[in-house]
Scaffold this active site. Structure first.
Site, mmCIF file in Angstrom:
data_model
loop_
_atom_site.group_PDB
_atom_site.id
_atom_site.type_symbol
_atom_site.label_atom_id
_atom_site.label_comp_id
_atom_site.label_asym_id
_atom_site.label_seq_id
_atom_site.Cartn_x
_atom_site.Cartn_y
_atom_site.Cartn_z
ATOM 1 N N LYS A 22 1.011 -1.109 -0.010
ATOM 2 C CA LYS A 22 0.061 0.024 0.053
ATOM 3 C C LYS A 22 0.770 1.487 0.086
ATOM 4 C CE LYS A 22 -3.596 -0.561 2.057
ATOM 5 N NZ LYS A 22 -4.266 -0.969 3.554
ATOM 6 N N ARG A 115 -3.528 3.630 8.126
ATOM 7 C CA ARG A 115 -3.717 2.249 7.482
ATOM 8 C C ARG A 115 -2.332 1.506 7.528
ATOM 9 N NH1 ARG A 115 -6.500 5.665 3.767
ATOM 10 N NH2 ARG A 115 -8.567 5.078 3.507
ATOM 11 N N GLY A 130 -7.620 -5.881 3.166
ATOM 12 C CA GLY A 130 -8.555 -6.009 4.252
ATOM 13 C C GLY A 130 -8.080 -6.761 5.343
ATOM 14 N N THR A 134 -7.732 -0.167 9.689
ATOM 15 C CA THR A 134 -7.622 1.294 9.152
ATOM 16 C C THR A 134 -8.493 2.083 10.088
ATOM 17 O OG1 THR A 134 -7.844 0.659 6.924
ATOM 18 C CG2 THR A 134 -8.717 2.664 7.599
ATOM 19 N N GLN A 181 -1.882 8.991 6.233
ATOM 20 C CA GLN A 181 -2.077 10.060 5.208
ATOM 21 C C GLN A 181 -3.167 11.054 5.291
ATOM 22 O OE1 GLN A 181 -3.947 7.716 1.855
ATOM 23 N NE2 GLN A 181 -3.194 9.105 0.520
ATOM 24 N N GLN A 307 -5.718 5.306 -3.073
ATOM 25 C CA GLN A 307 -5.140 3.802 -2.906
ATOM 26 C C GLN A 307 -5.336 3.171 -4.337
ATOM 27 O OE1 GLN A 307 -2.509 1.307 -2.621
ATOM 28 N NE2 GLN A 307 -2.985 2.074 -0.604
ATOM 29 N N ARG A 309 -4.290 -0.802 -6.355
ATOM 30 C CA ARG A 309 -3.461 -2.384 -6.082
ATOM 31 C C ARG A 309 -4.018 -2.981 -7.424
ATOM 32 N NH1 ARG A 309 -7.732 -1.772 -2.674
ATOM 33 N NH2 ARG A 309 -6.509 -1.317 -0.962
ATOM 34 N N HIS A 847 -16.794 -38.304 -21.466
ATOM 35 C CA HIS A 847 -16.421 -39.468 -20.852
ATOM 36 C C HIS A 847 -17.081 -40.162 -19.604
ATOM 37 C CE1 HIS A 847 -14.033 -41.641 -17.600
ATOM 38 N NE2 HIS A 847 -13.778 -42.530 -18.826
#
Length: 892
Positions: A22, A115, A130, A134, A181, A307, A309, A847
């Site tokens: 992160k 976070r 998760g 946070t 942040q 964010q 990711r 099959h």
């Protein structure tokens, strides 16, 4: 540079070991100029120094090492103990000073989001999203330090410990950084995916948006508006009722508020804002070079990114060999593994052999077909150009119903869309090419169906197979090096061109006659069940006979306790040698050798040439013999099979007698009589082409391993089976003397990729832009709560469900119903031990379905996720007539 605290401007993608996934992403985006609120990271070195304050952590880590992901009570206990302990561990003074200096420099009066950022988080192969905590709207130095300590402790929440255990991450190796942040107090916030996370469509940007802070959306408290953008235009939107929102408080923390009725269905974003945000998402995706999961917010007239990711849940793309033309439809790919009932990931050589095997779309026999693509360790076949022929858009999906109903439904719906048809690529010469290949097969098939002498069919097929195999072996004999590899490529590339025209005219009319028998029985007699009875006890099916011979092996072993002990607890790799030293081993060994001569080149997942054959490793075969001994009486398998043949003959005679009593009965009986003879004579030959293919695969595999052994002697490979991690072309270059310095690294990378691919679930159908095409069944008269599938072998049975993911792990007992992801001929030995069969993939003519009908056991296929939805030990009802499975008594 302070080793304990780094500002975002000091961080980039290479900082991951210090600031986690992160933090590295935030620093990378800050340096790239994206609108990221400012902040700093408390590094993993600070976390390590914090843990070193505690002498007890070493013992705690040892306890964590012993835990499995499903030991929830133990995880909860140790996690709580560690968190409570860390709450008492002091933050080293010099680290506190470094944190507070950065905080003041960033703005002591500001509110912050705090976070956790783990070193194994937001990676291309593992999200970890998760897993840690946070804290929002953190104000003042006391709240800040408290939140940082809480983030550190959150590495040991129940969910984080379990996730690491499940994904086999060392608890000591996952370190924690903390992102601090500046808070943005948004009017709107949400999540943006640069590819549709549901369908996988790479050209769709999907935006979820709601009022207030994004925590309400992330935590599932509120439904979000959904906006989708394609090619720079708003493609769709769904406005949700947004009943509440989360906002920051002046003194710190957050509050959840109910929204006024008038606000609940107001659009969170306007069209221009949606397009502006989508453009920003495209820029972030371009920067990272991969699809992104982006958290964003909107405040005071501008967007902020908090964010980004990688999206780790998308199935890899199947690539089109030729670039798409302007305005051309996305290409449609079919999963070859679903068609062959083997959906496991394969090594590169396995894929290369299959891509060379397909005879279409290649300039030479030795080349890999450009109509194929390897994605996620599986092979996909590009069937797009086939649909330039209008009849194919109707007929091909109907053929797919024999393979997999969900695949057929998905294809049927997709290829009829005007947007797909209108932009199909041109395919000059396709109709003539198909006619040249298929025409002679169909003409010979019709002759065999209606007029040929059927008494010599099996003899002709067996003679061709013997001659073909001898020719293939002789062509490869005495060769080595580049000459052997080029001859292998030619041999593989010619297999289907030779085998299919020669052998398909025999089983194909058997399949056609079965469909006609069923259709005419329903039309003339109103009888939908008789055709299934006619399947039983077909004589001459090489795969069915293989299953019967497994029973013979079990019966041979029964009188000899030492042989039984070896079957159950011996060393599979040394099994044949161990037989020489036990009582009865010589008797059983003779039967074993005879079986291996006929079927030793087979195994579960046999289309993957890199898998060990039974003659290499009987580990997957011995449990089947054991299950047979525990679930069947001596000779019972042969008696039941013979009884099935008697029942089929009786059903055929009864069918003809009933028809003769009808108007034009003489004609109906004559027509049906021919169909019955064709079916009983030719349907048994259905497995012969695959059997011959596997005989050739046995020869090819031995040649590849021999070449691998030579490369080991030359110091190129570490072990002979490393040859399976390169393609045929790459192997050719190695035998020609190429010695790339990066080869060890390439092999290591491909082995790691294979492990990751094994965790993926391949789609049945997928487009070249990644959209997964999924068919949906129509509801039937099944009971409430039943799992719906495709009925392929009639009958109803109740029993204990036994989940079998791999044949070598099978422990079937008498009266149990086998639940499997798929089956191919290598699974046949288990069929005698089961009273019913459920599979996640398959269709009427695959099959498992054919063998289940021959053995007379009810079967339902095509139940997605059956091995998860049904638990081992559940008591279930399997209805192979209507096509459902119902859990009667869940296993405690």
């Amino acid at each position: 540079m302070n080793p304990y605290v780094l500002d975002f401007g000091q961080i980039d993608k290479h900082s991951l070991p210090l600031v986690g996934g992160k933090g590295a992403n935030l620093g990378e985006m800050t340096q790239a100029g994206f609108p990221v609120p400012s902040g700093f990271c408390v590094t993993t070195q600070a976390f390590r120094a914090f843990l070193e304050q505690s002498p007890a952590m070493s013992a705690y880590f040892q306890q964590l090492d012993q835990l499995q992901a499903d030991q929830l009570a133990e995880i909860a206990a140790i996690g709580r103990t560690i968190r409570e302990h860390l709450a008492m561990v002091p933050i080293p003074g010099h680290i506190q000073i470094a944190i507070l200096e950065s905080w003041r420099r960033c703005g002591a009066a500001q509110a912050y989001a705090v976070r956790s950022s783990a070193t194994a988080e937001d990676l291309p192969t593992a999200s970890f999203a998760g897993q840690q905590d946070t804290y929002l709207n953190v104000r003042g130095d006391e709240q800040l330090l408290k939140a940082i300590r809480a983030c550190w402790a959150s590495l040991f929440t129940d969910r984080a410990i379990s996730y690491r255990a499940k994904n086999r991450f060392d608890h000591r190796a996952v370190l924690l950084s903390v992102v601090v942040q500046q808070m943005v107090f948004p009017e709107v916030s949400g999540i943006m995916f640069t590819a549709d996370p549901i369908s996988g469509h790479r050209g769709t940007i999907s935006i979820d948006a709601s009022f207030g802070l994004g925590e309400a959306l992330v935590s599932g408290l509120v439904s979000a508006d959904l906006y989708q953008v394609r090619q720079g235009e708003l493609w769709s939107k769904k406005i949700a009722r947004k009943k509440l929102a989360i906002y920051g408080l002046p003194e710190g923390g957050t509050v959840t508020q109910d929204l006024p009725e008038s606000e609940q269905e107001r659009e969170a974003l306007g069209a221009e804002q949606v397009l502006e945000l989508a453009k920003l998402g495209e820029q972030i995706k371009a920067h990272y070079g991969s699809e992104q999961d982006i958290e964003w917010c909107y405040a005071q007239g501008r967007f902020y990114i908090v964010q980004s990711r990688p999206i780790t849940s998308l199935y890899p793309l199947a690539r089109v060999t030729d670039p798409l033309g302007p305005g051309e439809s996305p290409h449609l790919f079919l999963s070859f593994g679903h068609q062959q009932m083997m959906t496991d990931a394969m090594k590169p050589m396995g894929l290369s052999v299959l891509r060379t095997l397909l005879p279409f779309g290649k300039p030479t026999l030795r080349a890999e077909s450009r109509f194929t693509s390897a994605a996620g360790g599986r092979m996909f076949v590009d069937i797009t150009k086939l649909f330039t022929l209008q009849p194919a858009r109707t007929l091909f999906p109907k053929l797919l119903y024999n393979i997999d109903e969900l695949m057929a439904i998905g294809a049927e719906e997709y290829v009829q869309q005007d947007a797909f048809i209108r932009h199909l690529p041109k395919a000059p010469g396709l109709k003539k090419g198909i006619a040249r290949f298929v025409g002679p097969i169909l003409l010979r098939s019709m002759r065999n169906l209606w007029v040929a002498d059927l008494s010599k069919a099996e003899q002709k097929v067996s003679a061709y197979m013997k001659q073909s195999l001898q020719l293939g072996a002789s062509r490869l004999a005495g060769l080595s090096g580049p000459e052997r590899i080029m001859r292998l490529q030619e041999h593989i590339g010619s297999l289907m061109l030779n085998i299919f025209p020669a052998l398909l005219p025999y089983p194909l009319p058997g399949i056609i006659s079965f469909r006609m028998l069923h259709a005419l029985s329903v039309r003339w007699l109103g009888d939908a069940d008789v055709a299934h009875v006619l399947n039983r006890g077909l004589q001459g099916n090489v795969t069915s006979e293989m299953g019967l011979m497994i029973g013979d092996l079990a019966d041979t072993a029964r009188p000899y306790p030492e042989v039984i002990e070896l079957i159950r607890h011996g060393q599979p790799a040394a099994f044949r040698e161990q037989l020489r030293h036990v009582h009865g081993g010589d008797v059983f060994g003779q039967a074993w050798d005879h079986f291996m001569k006929l079927y030793g080149m087979r195994c579960p997942g046999e289309i993957d040439i890199t898998r060990p054959r039974w003659r290499d490793d009987p580990n997957t075969l011995l449990p089947s013999i054991d299950s047979h001994m525990r679930s069947m009486q001596p000779g019972e398998h042969r008696v039941k099979f013979a009884q099935g043949a008697v029942e089929a003959e009786a059903a055929g005679r009864d069918l003809l007698a009933r028809l003769r009593k009808q108007p034009l009965g003489w004609f109906k009986a004559k027509l049906m009589g021919r169909l019955l003879r064709a079916f009983r004579a030719l349907m048994a030959l259905r497995e012969h082409p695959k059997y011959l293919m596997m005989q050739n695969f046995g020869i090819i595999r031995e040649a590849l391993l021999a070449e691998g052994a030579l490369l080991v002697e030359a110091g190129v490979l570490a072990q002979a089976d490393d040859v399976f991690f390169v393609s045929l072309d790459e192997l050719l270059r190695l035998t020609q003397g190429e010695r790339p310095e990066t080869l060890p690294q390439l092999l290591r990378q491909r082995k790691e990729e294979l492990e990751r691919y094994r965790t993926l679930t391949p789609p049945r159908l997928m487009t070249s832009v990644g959209e997964i095409i999924t068919g949906r069944r129509k509801m039937t008269d099944a009971p409430a709560g039943a799992l719906l599938g495709t009925p392929v072998s009639a009958g109803v049975v109740e029993g204990i469900a036994r989940i079998v993911m791999r044949p070598e792990e099978a422990k079937l007992n008498k009266g149990e119903i086998m639940i499997a992801p798929f089956t191919d001929p290598g699974w046949t030995p288990l069929f005698h031990s089961a009273v019913g069969l459920v599979m996640e993939v398959g269709g009427l003519m695959t099959h498992g379905a054919v063998v289940a009908r021959e053995y007379g056991i009810p079967a339902v296929v095509g139940i997605d996720g059956a091995t998860q939805l049904i638990r081992d030990g559940d008591r279930i009802r399997l209805d192979g007539t209507r096509g459902y499975v119902l859990v009667l008594e869940p296993h405690a």
